[in-house]
Design a protein around this motif. Structure first.
Motif, PDB file in Angstrom:
ATOM      1  N   PRO A  12       0.786  -1.402  -0.123  1.00  0.00           N
ATOM      2  CA  PRO A  12       0.035  -0.047   0.006  1.00  0.00           C
ATOM      3  C   PRO A  12       0.869   1.083   0.013  1.00  0.00           C
ATOM      4  O   PRO A  12       0.433   2.265  -0.597  1.00  0.00           O
ATOM      5  CB  PRO A  12      -1.004  -0.057   1.188  1.00  0.00           C
ATOM      6  N   ARG A  15       1.819   1.761  -3.709  1.00  0.00           N
ATOM      7  CA  ARG A  15       0.512   2.087  -4.376  1.00  0.00           C
ATOM      8  C   ARG A  15       0.330   3.774  -4.104  1.00  0.00           C
ATOM      9  O   ARG A  15      -0.173   4.527  -5.095  1.00  0.00           O
ATOM     10  CB  ARG A  15      -0.584   1.513  -4.346  1.00  0.00           C
ATOM     11  N   SER A  16       0.419   4.184  -2.904  1.00  0.00           N
ATOM     12  CA  SER A  16       0.096   5.566  -2.357  1.00  0.00           C
ATOM     13  C   SER A  16       1.148   6.498  -2.974  1.00  0.00           C
ATOM     14  O   SER A  16       0.886   7.496  -3.569  1.00  0.00           O
ATOM     15  CB  SER A  16       0.124   5.554  -0.988  1.00  0.00           C
ATOM     16  N   GLN A  63      -7.392  11.369 -10.250  1.00  0.00           N
ATOM     17  CA  GLN A  63      -7.278  10.385  -9.043  1.00  0.00           C
ATOM     18  C   GLN A  63      -8.218  10.615  -8.332  1.00  0.00           C
ATOM     19  O   GLN A  63      -8.370   9.799  -7.097  1.00  0.00           O
ATOM     20  CB  GLN A  63      -5.761  10.709  -8.408  1.00  0.00           C
ATOM     21  N   LYS A  85     -11.293  11.713  -0.302  1.00  0.00           N
ATOM     22  CA  LYS A  85     -10.062  10.999  -0.472  1.00  0.00           C
ATOM     23  C   LYS A  85      -9.149  11.947  -0.421  1.00  0.00           C
ATOM     24  O   LYS A  85      -7.863  11.451   0.275  1.00  0.00           O
ATOM     25  CB  LYS A  85     -10.133  10.439  -1.650  1.00  0.00           C
ATOM     26  N   LEU A  89      -5.900  12.537   3.477  1.00  0.00           N
ATOM     27  CA  LEU A  89      -4.339  12.677   3.413  1.00  0.00           C
ATOM     28  C   LEU A  89      -3.854  13.581   4.572  1.00  0.00           C
ATOM     29  O   LEU A  89      -2.748  13.788   4.989  1.00  0.00           O
ATOM     30  CB  LEU A  89      -3.820  13.334   2.055  1.00  0.00           C
ATOM     31  N   VAL A  92      -1.412  12.138   7.102  1.00  0.00           N
ATOM     32  CA  VAL A  92      -0.255  11.721   6.352  1.00  0.00           C
ATOM     33  C   VAL A  92       0.731  13.016   6.636  1.00  0.00           C
ATOM     34  O   VAL A  92       1.919  13.162   6.740  1.00  0.00           O
ATOM     35  CB  VAL A  92      -0.302  11.525   4.982  1.00  0.00           C
TER      36      VAL A  92
END
Length: 148
Positions: A12, A15-16, A63, A85, A89, A92
């Motif tokens: 993951p 992919r991120s 995206q 989505k 983030l 993060v």
């Protein structure tokens, strides 16, 4: 060096990074989380070339991280709005910012801290927690490779 697509990776993290892996993208999302919505404001904040910024924003819309909406003030402009989505983030970027505050500045060097909008107090450091709520260290975590 040619960029390799990571869309088929089982990891993951890989992919991120395929989606948001360059620093410009993360800075665009940072600005959006701070309330920036218009192309010219992103450009002014980031100092990015129009063509680069346009390409990155287009990719972020494709995206599903941003969506384009009519300007809130009724003008002819369009605005970039984070989708759920994109908003996901935030942890993060907060983690990255907290890491930067701890490791990328010399003692006493000015930095822009991350604060709660309401109280203006610094955010509590993001912690790693197990499914059952135990606090974890990096050494307590394992990235499974798909071969495990």
């Amino acid at each position: 060096m040619r960029r390799k697509s990571l869309t088929e990776e089982k990891c993951p993290v890989a992919r991120s990074l395929d989606i948001i892996g360059d620093w410009w993208t993360l800075l665009i999302v940072r600005d959006a989380l701070s309330g920036v919505t218009r192309f010219n404001d992103f450009q002014r904040s980031l100092g990015a070339a129009k063509s680069s910024l346009s390409a990155r924003l287009k990719a972020l819309v494709e995206q599903g991280i941003f969506e384009i909406q009519p300007a809130a003030d009724g003008s002819a402009y369009e605005e970039y709005s984070l989708t759920s989505k994109g908003q996901a983030l935030a942890p993060v970027l907060i983690s990255l910012g907290q890491w930067g505050l701890a490791h990328a500045f010399k003692p006493g060097e000015p930095a822009s801290p991350l604060v709660d909008k309401k109280t203006k107090h610094p955010l509590k450091k993001i912690e790693l927690r197990s499914f059952d709520g135990r606090k974890l260290r990096a050494s307590d975590i394992r990235f499974l490779s798909g071969l495990d």
